[in-house]
Motif scaffolding. Structure first.
Motif, mmCIF file in Angstrom:
data_model
loop_
_atom_site.group_PDB
_atom_site.id
_atom_site.type_symbol
_atom_site.label_atom_id
_atom_site.label_comp_id
_atom_site.label_asym_id
_atom_site.label_seq_id
_atom_site.Cartn_x
_atom_site.Cartn_y
_atom_site.Cartn_z
ATOM 1 N N TYR A 36 24.564 -54.148 -2.683
ATOM 2 C CA TYR A 36 23.127 -53.900 -2.700
ATOM 3 C C TYR A 36 22.913 -52.396 -2.724
ATOM 4 C CZ TYR A 36 21.948 -58.718 -1.494
ATOM 5 O OH TYR A 36 21.788 -60.077 -1.514
ATOM 6 N N GLN A 38 19.724 -49.329 -1.850
ATOM 7 C CA GLN A 38 18.432 -49.083 -1.245
ATOM 8 C C GLN A 38 17.955 -47.702 -1.639
ATOM 9 O OE1 GLN A 38 18.191 -48.893 3.071
ATOM 10 N NE2 GLN A 38 16.095 -49.685 3.049
ATOM 11 N N SER A 41 12.973 -45.683 1.378
ATOM 12 C CA SER A 41 11.749 -46.350 1.836
ATOM 13 C C SER A 41 11.407 -47.612 1.060
ATOM 14 C CB SER A 41 10.556 -45.384 1.784
ATOM 15 O OG SER A 41 10.745 -44.340 2.703
ATOM 16 N N GLN A 42 12.431 -48.258 0.509
ATOM 17 C CA GLN A 42 12.216 -49.542 -0.144
ATOM 18 C C GLN A 42 13.176 -50.564 0.447
ATOM 19 O OE1 GLN A 42 12.307 -49.403 -4.431
ATOM 20 N NE2 GLN A 42 11.276 -47.431 -4.518
ATOM 21 N N GLY A 43 12.926 -51.838 0.175
ATOM 22 C CA GLY A 43 13.868 -52.857 0.579
ATOM 23 C C GLY A 43 15.102 -52.820 -0.303
ATOM 24 N N PRO A 44 16.237 -53.271 0.211
ATOM 25 C CA PRO A 44 17.459 -53.286 -0.597
ATOM 26 C C PRO A 44 17.312 -54.141 -1.844
ATOM 27 C CG PRO A 44 17.990 -53.553 1.718
ATOM 28 C CD PRO A 44 16.500 -53.675 1.591
ATOM 29 N N TYR A 46 19.414 -56.285 -4.792
ATOM 30 C CA TYR A 46 20.681 -56.928 -5.126
ATOM 31 C C TYR A 46 21.236 -56.325 -6.419
ATOM 32 C CZ TYR A 46 23.693 -60.532 -7.192
ATOM 33 O OH TYR A 46 24.730 -61.196 -7.801
ATOM 34 N N TYR A 87 25.357 -50.320 -0.574
ATOM 35 C CA TYR A 87 25.988 -51.070 0.502
ATOM 36 C C TYR A 87 26.911 -52.146 -0.060
ATOM 37 C CZ TYR A 87 22.349 -49.110 3.554
ATOM 38 O OH TYR A 87 21.529 -48.275 4.251
ATOM 39 N N PHE A 99 24.000 -61.358 6.643
ATOM 40 C CA PHE A 99 24.471 -60.158 5.962
ATOM 41 C C PHE A 99 24.415 -59.018 6.970
ATOM 42 C CE2 PHE A 99 24.536 -60.671 1.236
ATOM 43 C CZ PHE A 99 24.207 -62.009 1.166
ATOM 44 N N TYR A 100 25.563 -58.450 7.289
ATOM 45 C CA TYR A 100 25.602 -57.280 8.157
ATOM 46 C C TYR A 100 25.877 -56.047 7.307
ATOM 47 C CZ TYR A 100 25.810 -60.480 12.123
ATOM 48 O OH TYR A 100 25.534 -61.454 13.035
ATOM 49 N N PHE A 101 25.007 -55.070 7.447
ATOM 50 C CA PHE A 101 25.118 -53.866 6.652
ATOM 51 C C PHE A 101 25.949 -52.815 7.385
ATOM 52 C CE2 PHE A 101 22.153 -54.148 3.034
ATOM 53 C CZ PHE A 101 21.607 -55.391 3.294
ATOM 54 N N TYR B 36 15.287 -57.557 9.557
ATOM 55 C CA TYR B 36 16.063 -56.356 9.820
ATOM 56 C C TYR B 36 15.131 -55.245 10.300
ATOM 57 C CZ TYR B 36 19.935 -58.362 7.095
ATOM 58 O OH TYR B 36 20.962 -59.162 6.623
ATOM 59 N N GLY B 108 12.367 -58.165 0.972
ATOM 60 C CA GLY B 108 11.008 -57.717 0.790
ATOM 61 C C GLY B 108 10.961 -56.206 0.650
#
Lengths: 111, 116
Positions: A36, A38, A41-44, A46, A87, A99-101, B36, B108
């Protein structure tokens, strides 16, 4: 609980291929490798995932070593918009698993 | 790809108030949703896992009475930060999976909470 290690940061010249490595030496047979990214300031977002074989889609290629202990995400022609934190995550195939980042790799594409 | 939407995208509130963040899967039914939290210059930290119709499972160190999660339907999960304090200021991100065998996670846009 992240099971991956990645370099903290990398630079890449615009237009060149960006190769982002990931070590997952304790990966289990039923665990996929996911990537993934990021942007600030946005969501990750895919990118790609794979189990054993190399994978390619419109965004990137994923190369997984034969022993599956490491993988490389390849962005074939990096652009400035590819600047982001990338990630690498390993996760079992069955649903409901988290999912652990980890800390990810901060990629900077340089003009 | 699948679309997950969060609302609000940003919120400012006074200390002691409660804030609710909604997470919707727009074009698929999400069997599982995840919440999260991300502090500046840090990675995403999983707070909890929620399955439709059942209680959320919280990660170690996350207060379930402070971060209330409700997953009332296959397309909606909510996170309520109760009695918010400045240290709760953070970027909250939800995600959802369709439950296919490979189970990609779709995220999101995130909700930025600032507690004054």
């Amino acid at each position: 609980d992240a099971k991956t290690t990645q370099p903290t940061s990398m630079d890449c010249a615009e237009g060149r291929a960006a190769n982002l490595p990931c070590n997952h030496s304790t990966i289990s047979g039923n665990e996929y490798v996911y990537w993934y990214r990021q942007i600030h300031s946005q969501g990750p977002q895919y990118i790609i995932h794979g189990l054993k074989n190399n994978e390619t889609n419109e965004m990137a290629s994923l190369i997984i070593t034969e022993d599956r202990k490491s993988s490389t995400l390849i962005l074939p022609h990096a652009t400035l918009r590819d600047t982001a934190v990338y990630y690498c995550i390993v996760r079992p195939t069955h649903t409901g698993n988290q999912f652990y980042f980890g800390t990810g790799t901060s990629l900077t594409v340089i003009p | 790809g699948a679309v997950v939407s969060q609302h609000p995208s940003w919120v400012i509130c006074k200390s002691g108030t409660s804030v609710k963040i909604e997470c919707r899967s727009l074009d698929f039914q999400a069997t599982t949703m995840f919440w999260y939290r991300q502090f500046p210059k840090q990675s995403l930290m999983l707070m909890a896992t929620s399955n439709e119709g059942s209680k959320a499972t919280y990660e170690q160190g996350v207060e379930k009475d402070k971060f209330l999660i409700n997953h009332a339907s296959l397309t909606l999960s909510t996170l309520t930060v109760t009695s918010a304090h400045p240290e709760d200021s953070s970027f909250y991100i939800c995600s959802a999976t369709r439950g296919r065998p490979t189970g990609e996670l779709f995220f999101g846009e995130g909700s930025r909470l600032t507690v004054l």
